[in-house]
Design an enzyme around this catalytic site. Structure first.
Site, PDB file in Angstrom:
ATOM      1  N   SER A 123       0.767  -1.218  -0.031  1.00  0.00           N
ATOM      2  CA  SER A 123      -0.152  -0.029  -0.085  1.00  0.00           C
ATOM      3  C   SER A 123       0.964   1.254   0.042  1.00  0.00           C
ATOM      4  O   SER A 123       2.083   1.226   0.573  1.00  0.00           O
ATOM      5  CB  SER A 123      -0.777   0.033   1.319  1.00  0.00           C
ATOM      6  OG  SER A 123      -1.415   1.315   1.400  1.00  0.00           O
ATOM      7  N   TYR A 177      -1.455  -1.049  10.272  1.00  0.00           N
ATOM      8  CA  TYR A 177      -1.586  -1.327   8.727  1.00  0.00           C
ATOM      9  C   TYR A 177      -0.546  -0.638   8.004  1.00  0.00           C
ATOM     10  O   TYR A 177       0.285  -1.536   7.102  1.00  0.00           O
ATOM     11  CB  TYR A 177      -2.891  -0.485   8.198  1.00  0.00           C
ATOM     12  CG  TYR A 177      -3.288  -0.643   6.868  1.00  0.00           C
ATOM     13  CD1 TYR A 177      -3.985  -1.759   6.246  1.00  0.00           C
ATOM     14  CD2 TYR A 177      -2.619   0.127   5.899  1.00  0.00           C
ATOM     15  CE1 TYR A 177      -4.191  -1.889   4.913  1.00  0.00           C
ATOM     16  CE2 TYR A 177      -3.086   0.088   4.515  1.00  0.00           C
ATOM     17  CZ  TYR A 177      -3.748  -1.062   4.034  1.00  0.00           C
ATOM     18  OH  TYR A 177      -4.068  -1.110   2.736  1.00  0.00           O
TER      19      TYR A 177
END
Length: 278
Positions: A144, A157
């Protein structure tokens, strides 16, 4: 007519029943390949496999936090289709969200179990199968932009997605001797049921989420699952056969500084941390 970059190839996609995974599964088949849809969402995976046809797709229930599930999904490629050529370690969640001081270690562990351990185990068993087959192959992971640049995702995350990039480099360095390429994709905002659930609380509000992403995008249009699936299929195809150890950012230029407002840390957990979705 779609290209046939996956003709004769077999791939395994974790988190393949929805979002980025579903788009990639559909594109693999459209381009002549066969695919194992490995997903915790058993009903969705079976429905997708039925839609694509038994000659092209098979659904395997897979919780990426359970190593035996992942091993079985990888082995299904050779059991059902006779070989394995590609692996897309894509299953994911958002997981623990909130200020650093308020994040419980239970939420930390549950998030890392999917986002990092799940990727590690998928690459581990993908490598095992590809090495045994002896014909090389390609493995891809979903990272990401939150793993590339701070402030673009929740803390845990972001840590996991950054670790995926490091794992990509180290795995590539080991496996290149076997003709196995390892790369990652770092998407920015992409309109999927997962991002819809995070931004609106409703996983079906994908169209609304796409409009919101498009309004903030430097290119003034939304990121769509096909923007990631195109790269995933390319990386698993022979068209990228001289590329390994790289992370390809798919973000309309956000990480160049054209940017969007930083991620706002919120209290609590988003979704069930043991449920892999993407």
């Amino acid at each position: 007519m779609a290209e046939a970059r996956m003709a004769g190839k077999v791939a395994v996609v974790t988190g393949g029943a929805s979002g980025l995974g579903e788009a990639t599964v559909r594109q693999i088949v459209a381009e002549g390949g066969k695919v194992v849809i490995a997903d915790f969402q058993e009903v969705l995976a079976q429905r997708l496999a039925a839609d694509l046809g038994a000659d092209s797709a098979v659904a395997v229930r897979c919780d990426v936090t359970v190593e035996d599930d992942v091993a079985a999904a990888i082995d299904a490629a050779t059991t059902v289709f006779g070989r394995i050529d590609g692996v897309f370690a894509n299953a994911g969640i958002v997981g623990a969200v909130g200020p650093l001081a308020d994040t419980s270690m239970a939420d930390f562990d549950a998030t890392m179990a999917v986002l990092l351990r799940g990727v590690f185990v998928t690459l581990k068993h993908g490598a095992r199968a590809l090495i045994a087959q002896g014909t090389g192959g390609s493995m891809v992971s979903t990272s990401s932009i939150a793993g590339v640049q701070g402030g673009l995702g929740p803390h845990v995350y972001s840590a996991a997605k950054s670790a995926v990039i490091g794992l990509t480099r180290s795995a590539s360095a080991e496996l290149v001797a076997h003709g196995i390429r390892v790369n990652a994709i770092a998407p920015g905002g992409i309109a999927t049921p997962l991002t819809a659930a995070v931004t609106t609380g409703d996983p079906t509000a994908v169209e609304q989420t796409a409009q919101a992403i498009g309004s903030r995008s430097p290119l003034k249009r939304p990121g769509l699952p096909r923007h990631v699936s195109e790269i995933a299929v390319w990386l698993m195809s022979d068209a990228s056969d001289y590329i390994s150890g790289q992370t390809i950012v798919v973000d309309a230029g956000v990480t160049t500084g054209a940017g969007v407002p930083q991620f706002s840390q919120q209290a609590g957990m988003v979704g069930a941390a043991i449920t892999p979705v993407a």
